[in-house]
Design an enzyme around this catalytic site. Sequence first.
Site, PDB file in Angstrom:
ATOM      1  N   LYS A   1      35.032  50.307  45.931  1.00 27.00           N
ATOM      2  CA  LYS A   1      34.979  51.780  45.922  1.00 27.00           C
ATOM      3  C   LYS A   1      33.538  52.177  46.209  1.00 27.00           C
ATOM      4  CE  LYS A   1      37.614  53.520  42.309  1.00 27.00           C
ATOM      5  NZ  LYS A   1      37.707  54.205  40.980  1.00 27.00           N
TER       6      LYS A   1
ATOM      7  N   PHE B   1      41.424  56.992  41.224  1.00 27.51           N
ATOM      8  CA  PHE B   1      41.631  56.050  40.121  1.00 27.51           C
ATOM      9  C   PHE B   1      42.886  55.230  40.396  1.00 27.51           C
ATOM     10  CE2 PHE B   1      42.476  54.364  35.985  1.00 27.51           C
ATOM     11  CZ  PHE B   1      41.209  54.091  35.508  1.00 27.51           C
ATOM     12  N   VAL B   2      42.714  53.936  40.499  1.00 26.14           N
ATOM     13  CA  VAL B   2      43.836  53.074  40.872  1.00 26.14           C
ATOM     14  C   VAL B   2      44.325  52.234  39.692  1.00 26.14           C
ATOM     15  CG1 VAL B   2      43.206  52.938  43.303  1.00 26.14           C
ATOM     16  CG2 VAL B   2      42.270  51.250  41.708  1.00 26.14           C
TER      17      VAL B   2
ATOM     18  N   ARG C   1      49.408  47.661  34.273  1.00 25.79           N
ATOM     19  CA  ARG C   1      48.923  46.397  34.826  1.00 25.79           C
ATOM     20  C   ARG C   1      50.013  45.622  35.562  1.00 25.79           C
ATOM     21  NH1 ARG C   1      43.705  45.274  32.900  1.00 25.79           N
ATOM     22  NH2 ARG C   1      43.306  45.851  30.745  1.00 25.79           N
TER      23      ARG C   1
ATOM     24  N   ASP D   1      32.866  49.301  41.514  1.00 28.66           N
ATOM     25  CA  ASP D   1      32.800  50.764  41.547  1.00 28.66           C
ATOM     26  C   ASP D   1      31.320  51.174  41.582  1.00 28.66           C
ATOM     27  OD1 ASP D   1      33.409  53.435  41.188  1.00 28.66           O
ATOM     28  OD2 ASP D   1      33.921  53.276  39.082  1.00 28.66           O
TER      29      ASP D   1
ATOM     30  N   ASP E   1      44.330  48.457  35.090  1.00 27.72           N
ATOM     31  CA  ASP E   1      44.947  49.354  34.108  1.00 27.72           C
ATOM     32  C   ASP E   1      44.342  50.745  34.053  1.00 27.72           C
ATOM     33  OD1 ASP E   1      42.435  48.549  32.873  1.00 27.72           O
ATOM     34  OD2 ASP E   1      43.224  49.448  31.047  1.00 27.72           O
TER      35      ASP E   1
ATOM     36  N   ASP F   1      38.261  42.810  40.019  1.00 22.23           N
ATOM     37  CA  ASP F   1      39.338  43.689  40.483  1.00 22.23           C
ATOM     38  C   ASP F   1      38.766  44.804  41.368  1.00 22.23           C
ATOM     39  OD1 ASP F   1      38.025  44.890  38.339  1.00 22.23           O
ATOM     40  OD2 ASP F   1      39.833  45.534  37.307  1.00 22.23           O
TER      41      ASP F   1
ATOM     42  N   LYS G   1      39.944  42.129  31.997  1.00 23.75           N
ATOM     43  CA  LYS G   1      41.252  41.546  32.267  1.00 23.75           C
ATOM     44  C   LYS G   1      41.729  41.840  33.684  1.00 23.75           C
ATOM     45  CE  LYS G   1      42.601  42.998  27.671  1.00 23.75           C
ATOM     46  NZ  LYS G   1      43.505  43.929  26.956  1.00 23.75           N
ATOM     47  N   GLY G   2      41.126  42.834  34.297  1.00 25.97           N
ATOM     48  CA  GLY G   2      41.651  43.396  35.541  1.00 25.97           C
ATOM     49  C   GLY G   2      41.887  42.435  36.685  1.00 25.97           C
TER      50      GLY G   2
HETATM   51  P1  IMP Z   1      31.448  49.078  37.800  1.00 26.30           P
HETATM   52  O1  IMP Z   1      31.404  48.570  39.217  1.00 26.30           O
HETATM   53  O2  IMP Z   1      30.399  48.472  36.898  1.00 26.30           O
HETATM   54  O3  IMP Z   1      31.442  50.568  37.747  1.00 26.30           O
HETATM   55  O4  IMP Z   1      32.765  48.613  37.083  1.00 26.30           O
HETATM   56  C1  IMP Z   1      33.895  48.301  37.723  1.00 26.30           C
HETATM   57  C2  IMP Z   1      34.967  48.182  36.677  1.00 26.30           C
HETATM   58  O5  IMP Z   1      35.382  49.488  36.243  1.00 26.30           O
HETATM   59  C3  IMP Z   1      36.196  47.530  37.271  1.00 26.30           C
HETATM   60  O6  IMP Z   1      36.151  46.145  37.147  1.00 26.30           O
HETATM   61  C4  IMP Z   1      37.297  48.182  36.485  1.00 26.30           C
HETATM   62  O7  IMP Z   1      37.506  47.448  35.277  1.00 26.30           O
HETATM   63  C5  IMP Z   1      36.782  49.563  36.165  1.00 26.30           C
HETATM   64  N1  IMP Z   1      37.287  50.533  37.168  1.00 26.30           N
HETATM   65  C6  IMP Z   1      36.591  51.130  38.153  1.00 26.30           C
HETATM   66  N2  IMP Z   1      37.376  51.926  38.903  1.00 26.30           N
HETATM   67  C7  IMP Z   1      38.618  51.796  38.378  1.00 26.30           C
HETATM   68  C8  IMP Z   1      39.889  52.351  38.734  1.00 26.30           C
HETATM   69  O8  IMP Z   1      40.062  53.123  39.693  1.00 26.30           O
HETATM   70  N3  IMP Z   1      40.952  51.968  37.975  1.00 26.30           N
HETATM   71  C9  IMP Z   1      40.825  51.123  36.903  1.00 26.30           C
HETATM   72  N4  IMP Z   1      39.667  50.570  36.548  1.00 26.30           N
HETATM   73  C10 IMP Z   1      38.558  50.908  37.271  1.00 26.30           C
HETATM   74 MG    MG Z   2      36.828  44.983  35.561  1.00 24.20          MG
END
Ligand code: IMP
Ligand code: MG
Length: 174
Positions: free
Chosen positions: A130, A151-152, A164, A102, A158, A99, A42-43
Amino acid sequence: MPQVKVPVLITRSKIKKRVKQLAARLNRDYRLKHLVLIGVLKGSFVFMADLFRCLNIPAQCDFVSLSSYGSGTTSSGKIKMRHAIAHSIKNKDILIIEDIVDTGLTASYLKNSLKKHGARSVRLCTLLDKPSRRKKKVQLDYIGFKIPNCFVVGYGIDWNEHYRSLPYIGYIKT
Ligand code: IMP
Ligand code: MG
């Protein structure tokens, strides 16, 4: 839960300005293409809504919902598509809207999976990057802001479904 004060990382006006800049680039880059924005729920929904309204080229939109089985705040890499896209993406120019990137596991899975569905091109636009926690190398074609390892929340993002609706990007200590 009452909305407690969350310290600001990126202000509302900085976000607004950056979204306009990204949209201007998309308006140029996708002028003669068949652009379909695919938001990762949803982000990304607030970012995507703002970005979409700044486009002055024909564009369609859709959403995917993914689930990852992992430790809660990080993805495990085992990702499944919970809600698949409704329309055919064959010969379309896909722009994934995220969104945050990471570890990169989600973005990389989605890019590969959409390529397999016959899209003409697949690029990725993320509001936040990130880079310090990256596990999987993935090309980010459009980036809003690079952020440190914190953590944002806010602007659609969220923490356990909270925050959100904050109009800015804040950070919380977990
Ligand atoms: P990754 O790149 O597969 O680790 O996943 C990224 C997802 O993890 C993002 O789309 C967010 O939904 C969640 N996420 C990563 N860092 C944060 C944060 O700081 N706050 C909230 N959600 C996060
Ligand atoms: Mg996401």
